[in-house]
Design an enzyme around this catalytic site. Structure first.
Site, PDB file in Angstrom:
ATOM      1  N   LYS A 172      52.409  46.909  44.709  1.00  0.00           N
ATOM      2  CA  LYS A 172      51.275  46.013  44.983  1.00  0.00           C
ATOM      3  C   LYS A 172      50.852  45.241  43.726  1.00  0.00           C
ATOM      4  O   LYS A 172      50.561  44.042  43.780  1.00  0.00           O
ATOM      5  CB  LYS A 172      50.104  46.851  45.525  1.00  0.00           C
ATOM      6  CG  LYS A 172      48.776  46.138  45.619  1.00  0.00           C
ATOM      7  CD  LYS A 172      48.766  45.053  46.670  1.00  0.00           C
ATOM      8  CE  LYS A 172      47.449  44.271  46.625  1.00  0.00           C
ATOM      9  NZ  LYS A 172      47.437  43.135  47.537  1.00  0.00           N
ATOM     10  N   LYS A 240      40.720  42.043  38.491  1.00  0.00           N
ATOM     11  CA  LYS A 240      40.854  43.509  38.370  1.00  0.00           C
ATOM     12  C   LYS A 240      42.324  43.930  38.553  1.00  0.00           C
ATOM     13  O   LYS A 240      42.848  44.763  37.801  1.00  0.00           O
ATOM     14  CB  LYS A 240      39.936  44.150  39.437  1.00  0.00           C
ATOM     15  CG  LYS A 240      40.003  45.632  39.618  1.00  0.00           C
ATOM     16  CD  LYS A 240      40.816  46.102  40.826  1.00  0.00           C
ATOM     17  CE  LYS A 240      40.482  45.554  42.156  1.00  0.00           C
ATOM     18  NZ  LYS A 240      41.328  45.976  43.252  1.00  0.00           N
TER      19      LYS A 240
END
Ligand code: NAP
Length: 296
Positions: A172, A240
């Site tokens: 991911k 993030k």
């Protein structure tokens, strides 16, 4: 069909994912820190729990999708957290994008209770969550994955097993480095062309007819041209993820110089007030530097 699901985190992604499970007939107990976001689930027949521990006490399957590593640690290990009541044999599917190191640590805590945790981050954004056609990247025990495949199939169209705990997240983070970089370089190129007097619609038409065509630009360009930065994936969360990708790269002695630069660009856009907008708002950073706006 598993009888009972505990669902934690009803934000942009979690709310439609949970609604799809409710529509599919699963018994749900849901928890969201801000209770008002649980109301649509309550109307769909879910029980609204008072804490993560309350949401999972009867659950055979648990789904979590919260902002970041700190949030996931609170939800699992904090007061009123999942570890207080999780049942032996339960499987926790965590679809949050968090640090693979933190995820592996939480998986150990969960295993200490006789349950299993999978890291199962997703791609597909809000639309994919609403349509139930997310793509899941999964790390953890294969046998645990097999036990929850029926639940995952309601929320997603593709489920890719990547290996042991942490590998779904590793995939991911690489995916989001690629997406963030693509959107940043699209922004940079379109700003440069606009400054040179090229109509952005014309440049898009050229791109779409060439090998430079790509799905994320096809999807984001109409929003950018309208100046519509409604958050499908908030820019602060993309930043993030870039920080997480760099952290993982340092830990493995891997150089990611392009991602490092792109991270700084998203960081600057966040510092200039775009954190809660969609990550396509990164273009405003380039626009402000060039003194032009890319609008169709
Ligand atoms: P979001 O709308 O900001 O939702 C975040 C959720 O986390 C909310 O339910 C929030 O509760 C909860 N939360 C945050 N801190 C918490 C804490 N300390 N304790 C308990 N709950 C806490 O974000 P999102 O877009 O749904 O994203 C959720 C996760 O999915 C993130 O890891 C993101 O990177 C990932 N993701 C997002 C997308 C996307 O396109 N949006 C795509 C793929 C993956 P409150 O409602 O109380 O704030």
């Amino acid at each position: 069909m598993a009888q009972s699901i505990g669902f934690i985190g009803l934000g942009i992604m979690g709310q439609p994912m949970a609604l799809n499970l409710a529509k599919a007939g699963y018994q749900l107990a849901v928890y969201n820190r801000t209770r008002s976001k649980a109301e649509p689930l309550e109307r769909a027949g879910a029980r609204v729990a008072a804490s993560p521990a309350d949401a999972v006490r009867d659950a055979e399957v648990i789904v979590t999708i919260v902002s970041d590593s700190a949030a996931m640690e609170d939800v699992v290990c904090g007061p009123g957290g999942v570890l207080e009541t999780i049942r032996p044999g339960a499987v926790l599917i965590d679809s949050s994008t968090i640090s693979p190191v933190v995820s592996r640590k939480l998986a150990c805590h969960v295993a200490g209770k006789g349950a299993r945790m999978l890291d199962a981050p997703v791609t597909g954004s809000k639309h994919g969550a609403e349509k139930g056609d997310l793509i899941f990247m999964i790390g953890g025990e294969r046998a645990a994955l097999d036990r929850v495949m029926d639940v995952l199939q309601v929320m997603g169209k593709k489920h890719v097993y990547c290996g042991e705990n942490g590998k779904g997240l590793a995939a991911k983070l690489a995916m989001n480095s690629i997406l963030a970089t693509t959107v940043a370089v699209f922004s940079e190129g379109f700003v440069a062309a606009t400054k040179a007097g090229v109509n952005p619609q014309v440049l898009l038409e050229i791109m779409q007819s060439s090998l430079a065509r790509c799905a994320i630009v096809d999807f984001k360009a109409p929003f950018v041209f309208r100046g519509d930065f409604t958050p499908y994936f908030p820019l602060k969360l993309m930043h993030k993820d870039l920080e997480l990708a760099m952290e993982a790269a340092y830990a493995q002695n891997v150089a990611m110089p392009v991602t490092a630069t792109v991270k700084e660009v998203y960081g600057a856009a966040k510092a200039r007030g775009s954190g809660d907008l969609d990550y396509a708002a990164v273009i405003t950073f380039f626009e402000e530097m060039a003194g032009v706006k890319v609008r169709g």
